[in-house]
Design a protein around this motif. Structure first.
Motif, short mmCIF file in Angstrom:
data_model
loop_
_atom_site.label_atom_id
_atom_site.label_comp_id
_atom_site.label_asym_id
_atom_site.label_seq_id
_atom_site.Cartn_x
_atom_site.Cartn_y
_atom_site.Cartn_z
N ASN A 52 0.82 -1.21 0.00
CA ASN A 52 0.00 0.00 0.00
C ASN A 52 0.86 1.26 0.00
N ARG A 53 1.95 1.24 0.76
CA ARG A 53 2.84 2.40 0.77
C ARG A 53 3.46 2.62 -0.60
N LEU A 54 3.85 1.54 -1.24
CA LEU A 54 4.45 1.65 -2.57
C LEU A 54 3.44 2.18 -3.58
N ARG A 55 2.21 1.73 -3.50
CA ARG A 55 1.19 2.22 -4.43
C ARG A 55 0.94 3.72 -4.23
N ALA A 56 0.94 4.18 -2.99
CA ALA A 56 0.74 5.60 -2.72
C ALA A 56 1.89 6.42 -3.29
N VAL A 57 3.11 5.95 -3.13
CA VAL A 57 4.28 6.67 -3.66
C VAL A 57 4.23 6.71 -5.18
N LEU A 58 3.90 5.60 -5.81
CA LEU A 58 3.83 5.56 -7.28
C LEU A 58 2.77 6.53 -7.81
N ALA A 59 1.65 6.63 -7.12
CA ALA A 59 0.61 7.57 -7.53
C ALA A 59 1.12 9.00 -7.46
N GLU A 60 1.86 9.33 -6.41
CA GLU A 60 2.42 10.67 -6.27
C GLU A 60 3.44 10.95 -7.38
N LEU A 61 4.29 9.99 -7.67
CA LEU A 61 5.33 10.20 -8.67
C LEU A 61 4.75 10.34 -10.07
N SER A 62 3.67 9.64 -10.34
CA SER A 62 3.04 9.73 -11.65
C SER A 62 2.62 11.15 -11.97
N ALA A 63 2.21 11.89 -10.94
CA ALA A 63 1.72 13.26 -11.13
C ALA A 63 2.78 14.31 -10.81
N ASP A 64 4.01 13.89 -10.49
CA ASP A 64 5.05 14.83 -10.06
C ASP A 64 5.86 15.32 -11.26
N PRO A 65 5.73 16.59 -11.65
CA PRO A 65 6.46 17.08 -12.82
C PRO A 65 7.96 17.16 -12.61
N GLU A 66 8.41 17.13 -11.36
CA GLU A 66 9.84 17.22 -11.08
C GLU A 66 10.55 15.88 -11.22
N THR A 67 9.78 14.80 -11.26
CA THR A 67 10.37 13.46 -11.39
C THR A 67 10.35 13.05 -12.85
N GLY A 68 11.54 12.85 -13.42
CA GLY A 68 11.65 12.42 -14.80
C GLY A 68 11.86 10.94 -14.95
N ALA A 69 12.36 10.30 -13.90
CA ALA A 69 12.60 8.85 -13.90
C ALA A 69 12.65 8.37 -12.46
N VAL A 70 12.46 7.06 -12.29
CA VAL A 70 12.36 6.46 -10.97
C VAL A 70 13.34 5.30 -10.87
N VAL A 71 13.98 5.17 -9.72
CA VAL A 71 14.78 3.98 -9.40
C VAL A 71 14.07 3.24 -8.27
N LEU A 72 13.86 1.95 -8.46
CA LEU A 72 13.24 1.10 -7.43
C LEU A 72 14.30 0.18 -6.86
N THR A 73 14.48 0.22 -5.54
CA THR A 73 15.50 -0.60 -4.91
C THR A 73 14.99 -1.09 -3.56
N GLY A 74 15.83 -1.87 -2.86
CA GLY A 74 15.47 -2.38 -1.54
C GLY A 74 16.46 -1.92 -0.49
N ALA A 75 16.01 -1.81 0.74
CA ALA A 75 16.88 -1.40 1.83
C ALA A 75 17.84 -2.52 2.20
#
Length: 250
Positions: free
Chosen positions: A26-49
């Motif tokens: 659920n946290r990941l889905r919320a973050v992805l929704a925010e990034l989809s609409a974020d004009p400052e984000t041109g690309a995303v890196v997905l990683t693990g802690a």
């Protein structure tokens, strides 16, 4: 974490090896929704802690209490995978350590996969008595071909970094300490591409790559719109002037 136009999204439940339980999904889905609409984000890196991309599904919560609960769980997983696959920006997976089960499904729908020498992909489903989830029956075959995907999923044997590279499951192998920096560098390069064109390419590969007829129909639908964008005019001018284009996403 933001680095220029690149946002790094970290699966962060390190003490449980970043298992994709309901809360983390659920946290990941919320973050992805925010990034989809974020004009400052041109690309995303997905990683693990830590030293693990993700141990996959939360076995401690399995089996579900009944079939209805199991169906609801799989709907949640499907929604997450679809959301990541359809993100309108390039996504680079940075995989250090194991990526297991449904987490491997997330990796397979990323646009570029950078892995460390110590990375391992684990597909334990037939050893657990389960069907592959996270869209793997489709996305793994897209990456490595149907015959190799069939063998990987039926055998349920670990796939190391070099084998993953040779098969097409990974796009680049680097030293373990360099995984995140290499993925960010790749994402920064992708973030310089025309955003509307990137989104269209991703959609075309996702929805219209099944046949030549579908691909040509997709081109007829999308290309006339892109001809009329400021980004195309900027790209054309930059090409003639032999300079790096500066795209605006419009």
């Amino acid at each position: 974490m933001r680095t220029g136009a690149v946002t790094v999204v970290t699966l962060d439940d390190e003490h449980r090896r970043n298992v994709l339980g309901s809360e983390l999904r659920n946290r990941l889905r919320a973050v992805l929704a925010e990034l989809s609409a974020d004009p400052e984000t041109g690309a995303v890196v997905l990683t693990g802690a830590g030293n693990c991309f993700s141990a996959g599904g939360d076995l401690s919560s399995m089996p579900p209490a009944n079939e209805a609960e199991g169906a609801a769980r799989m709907s949640e997983v499907a929604g997450l995978v679809q959301q990541l696959a359809s993100l309108n920006k390039p996504v680079v997976a940075a995989v250090a350590g194991p990526a297991a089960g449904v987490a491997a499904g997330l990796v397979c729908v990323c646009d570029v996969v950078v892995v460390g020498e110590g990375a391992r992909f684990l597909f334990p489903f037939t050893r657990l008595g389960l069907v592959p989830d996270g869209g793997l029956v489709h996305s793994l075959a897209q990456r490595v071909g149907p015959a190799r995907a069939r063998r990987i999923l039926l055998e349920a044997a670990p796939v190391d970094a070099r084998t993953a590279l040779a098969a097409g499951l990974a796009d680049r192998v680097v030293a373990d300490p360099e995984v995140l920096s290499a993925a960010i560098a790749c994402a920064q390069e992708l973030a310089e591409r025309a955003p509307l064109a990137v989104a269209a390419v991703k959609r075309g590969l996702r929805e219209a790559s099944g046949s030549l007829a579908e691909a040509l129909a997709f081109e007829r639908e999308r290309q006339p719109t892109l001809f009329g964008t400021a980004d195309f005019l900027e790209g054309k001018q930059a090409f003639h002037e032999r300079r790096t284009p500066s795209f605006s996403g419009c």
